[in-house]
Scaffold this motif. Structure first.
Motif, mmCIF file in Angstrom:
data_model
loop_
_atom_site.group_PDB
_atom_site.id
_atom_site.type_symbol
_atom_site.label_atom_id
_atom_site.label_comp_id
_atom_site.label_asym_id
_atom_site.label_seq_id
_atom_site.Cartn_x
_atom_site.Cartn_y
_atom_site.Cartn_z
ATOM 1 N N LEU A 48 0.821 -1.214 0.000
ATOM 2 C CA LEU A 48 0.000 0.000 0.000
ATOM 3 C C LEU A 48 0.856 1.264 0.000
ATOM 4 O O LEU A 48 0.588 2.218 -0.746
ATOM 5 N N ILE A 49 1.906 1.254 0.824
ATOM 6 C CA ILE A 49 2.777 2.443 0.882
ATOM 7 C C ILE A 49 3.453 2.643 -0.476
ATOM 8 O O ILE A 49 3.506 3.749 -1.008
ATOM 9 N N ALA A 50 3.941 1.535 -1.047
ATOM 10 C CA ALA A 50 4.612 1.652 -2.354
ATOM 11 C C ALA A 50 3.649 2.228 -3.386
ATOM 12 O O ALA A 50 4.000 3.125 -4.155
ATOM 13 N N GLU A 51 2.406 1.737 -3.385
ATOM 14 C CA GLU A 51 1.420 2.237 -4.363
ATOM 15 C C GLU A 51 1.196 3.741 -4.197
ATOM 16 O O GLU A 51 1.120 4.496 -5.151
ATOM 17 N N ARG A 52 1.094 4.144 -2.931
ATOM 18 C CA ARG A 52 0.853 5.562 -2.644
ATOM 19 C C ARG A 52 2.038 6.408 -3.130
ATOM 20 O O ARG A 52 1.876 7.478 -3.689
ATOM 21 N N ARG A 280 4.226 4.182 9.708
ATOM 22 C CA ARG A 280 3.525 2.992 10.216
ATOM 23 C C ARG A 280 2.524 3.390 11.298
ATOM 24 O O ARG A 280 1.361 2.973 11.273
ATOM 25 N N ALA A 281 2.991 4.214 12.238
ATOM 26 C CA ALA A 281 2.082 4.639 13.315
ATOM 27 C C ALA A 281 0.870 5.344 12.713
ATOM 28 O O ALA A 281 -0.279 5.085 13.103
ATOM 29 N N ALA A 282 1.119 6.217 11.742
ATOM 30 C CA ALA A 282 0.016 7.013 11.172
ATOM 31 C C ALA A 282 -0.963 6.133 10.388
ATOM 32 O O ALA A 282 -2.174 6.285 10.525
ATOM 33 N N ILE A 283 -0.439 5.197 9.607
ATOM 34 C CA ILE A 283 -1.401 4.401 8.811
ATOM 35 C C ILE A 283 -2.127 3.378 9.672
ATOM 36 O O ILE A 283 -3.269 3.053 9.414
ATOM 37 N N ILE A 288 -4.382 4.456 5.131
ATOM 38 C CA ILE A 288 -3.299 4.685 4.176
ATOM 39 C C ILE A 288 -3.231 6.128 3.673
ATOM 40 O O ILE A 288 -2.161 6.629 3.310
ATOM 41 N N THR A 289 -4.364 6.868 3.717
ATOM 42 C CA THR A 289 -4.308 8.240 3.185
ATOM 43 C C THR A 289 -3.425 9.138 4.061
ATOM 44 O O THR A 289 -3.001 10.214 3.607
ATOM 45 N N ALA A 290 -3.103 8.689 5.289
ATOM 46 C CA ALA A 290 -2.203 9.467 6.153
ATOM 47 C C ALA A 290 -0.850 9.679 5.476
ATOM 48 O O ALA A 290 -0.121 10.627 5.779
ATOM 49 N N ASP A 292 -0.159 10.666 2.506
ATOM 50 C CA ASP A 292 -0.051 11.829 1.616
ATOM 51 C C ASP A 292 0.513 13.057 2.328
ATOM 52 O O ASP A 292 1.430 13.700 1.858
ATOM 53 N N GLN A 293 -0.067 13.343 3.505
ATOM 54 C CA GLN A 293 0.360 14.546 4.210
ATOM 55 C C GLN A 293 1.764 14.359 4.801
ATOM 56 O O GLN A 293 2.606 15.259 4.757
ATOM 57 N N LEU A 294 2.031 13.148 5.326
ATOM 58 C CA LEU A 294 3.345 12.907 5.927
ATOM 59 C C LEU A 294 4.460 12.969 4.887
ATOM 60 O O LEU A 294 5.569 13.389 5.175
ATOM 61 N N LEU A 295 4.118 12.572 3.682
ATOM 62 C CA LEU A 295 5.108 12.621 2.616
ATOM 63 C C LEU A 295 5.504 14.073 2.332
ATOM 64 O O LEU A 295 6.681 14.388 2.154
ATOM 65 N N GLN A 296 4.534 14.966 2.327
ATOM 66 C CA GLN A 296 4.843 16.384 2.100
ATOM 67 C C GLN A 296 5.731 16.913 3.222
ATOM 68 O O GLN A 296 6.685 17.647 2.988
#
Ligand code: SAM
Ligand code: SF4
Length: 328
Positions: A48-52, A280-283, A288-290, A292-296
């Motif tokens: 899931l993370i890889a897809e995101r 991991r903690a966030a998702i 999984i949408t968590a 997006d924001q953490l990536l920024q």
């Protein structure tokens, strides 16, 4: 994706396990403790993370560790991410491995769109190989490399340069690589984690390490670039392409394009810094949408450069994190 310094980020390294069947002296201590299995990202979480990340612009993924091929569901990880290459969403799926399990995995890797791998081998000498890995056999790695080549996978050999240890192994290694059509990359040691030894003793610059090769052959800079930080020369008349990863003697951070996903689901922006966000903690809390924001947030944390020189000369603290958790 772009970081705060305008660098394009399109390369993700995933450490799929911190465990390993070797204990290389520069990477781990003899009595290494590993994370409880519950801390590791599951197969579903990795996928899931890889897809995101792919949807945000990651084009290349490298699987590493620890030893990625000791993970129990590794065949599934390879299959799922290989599908992304087959569908054109991902340009490339690669692997860094110690090579010991390649005879079992080579065909599976080739079947699932893995076209290039890096295999780490610091010497071809059986005794020195056993010493540096604390007990492994070089023949299993040489056989694994042959199996990968037979499966149609391009193999690059990674050799860590170690002062007073494997200098004399460079010529035989260069000749082995040239004879078998493998690129060779020399890596300078980096100060990461407590490995129970004084690293300043083992450190040698790539330039000094290459001197015996330079005496015997002609080394000429070439423009070739891989997706990593290596700079390349051709070795003539051997017809060998040789890369150098020189984090300490020649900084290459200016064109860094990568993020690292750790075994326990943290995104580190640099191998040599502690700045990270905990996916991991966030998702596990928000889904999984968590990501997006953490990536920024993570992109803003990416530092301009690593601090390895200061860490090695004692003016900055050595990072506690071992290489196997962040992934080499
Ligand atoms: N187990 C696999 C392997 O050995 O290829 C993948 C993980 S390993 C951590 C990835 C790469 O990091 C290997 O080429 C290894 O030699 C290198 N490495 C490990 N510790 C290092 C250190 N302290 N300095 C420089 N390279 C290191
Ligand atoms: Fe294992 Fe690779 Fe570290 Fe060696 S370098 S101990 S093979 S993870």
């Amino acid at each position: 994706m772009q970081d705060g310094f305008g660098r394009k980020i399109d390369y993700l390294r995933i450490s799929v396990t911190d465990r390993c069947n070797f204990r290389c002296q520069y990477c781990m201590s003899e009595k290494m403790t590993f994370m409880p299995k519950s801390e590791l990202l599951s197969l579903e979480e990795i996928t899931l993370i890889a897809e995101r990340f792919i949807s945000h612009g990651i084009r290349k993924i490298r699987l590493t560790g620890g030893e990625p091929l000791v993970r129990r569901d590794m065949k599934d990880v390879i299959q799922r991410l290989g599908r992304k290459v087959k569908s054109g969403e991902l340009e490339e799926l690669t692997l860094t491995t110690n090579g010991s399990l390649l005879t079992e995995y080579a065909d599976h890797l080739a079947d699932h769109a893995v076209r290039r791998i890096n295999v780490s081998m610091d010497t071809l000498d059986p005794d020195r190989f056993s010493e540096i890995t604390r007990g492994a056999k070089v023949e299993t790695v040489v056989d694994g490399i042959a199996a990968a080549k037979a499966a149609g996978i391009t193999v690059k050999i990674n050799m860590v340069a170690l002062r007073n240890f494997n200098e004399a192994d460079l010529l035989p290694m260069a000749e082995f690589c040239a004879a078998n059509g493998h690129d060779l990359t020399i890596i300078e040691t980096m100060p990461l984690g407590d490995v129970g030894a004084d690293r300043t003793l083992a450190h040698i610059s790539a330039e000094e390490f290459l001197a015996p090769l330079n005496d015997q052959y002609t080394l000429k800079p070439i423009p070739h670039r891989s997706s990593g930080p290596a700079r390349y020369v051709s070795v003539e008349p051997l017809d060998l392409r040789l890369g150098m990863i020189t984090p300490l003697s020649n900084n290459f951070c200016d064109d860094c394009n990568r993020l690292r996903l750790t075994t326990d689901g943290k995104i580190f922006m640099c191998l040599g810094h502690n700045a990270h966000v905990d996916l991991r903690a966030a998702i596990r809390k928000d889904g999984i949408t968590a990501v997006d924001q953490l990536l920024q947030q993570a992109l803003k944390l990416k530092p301009l450069r690593h601090d390895f020189n200061a860490q090695l000369n004692g003016s900055a603290e050595i990072l506690e994190r071992h290489m196997n958790v962040t992934g080499g």
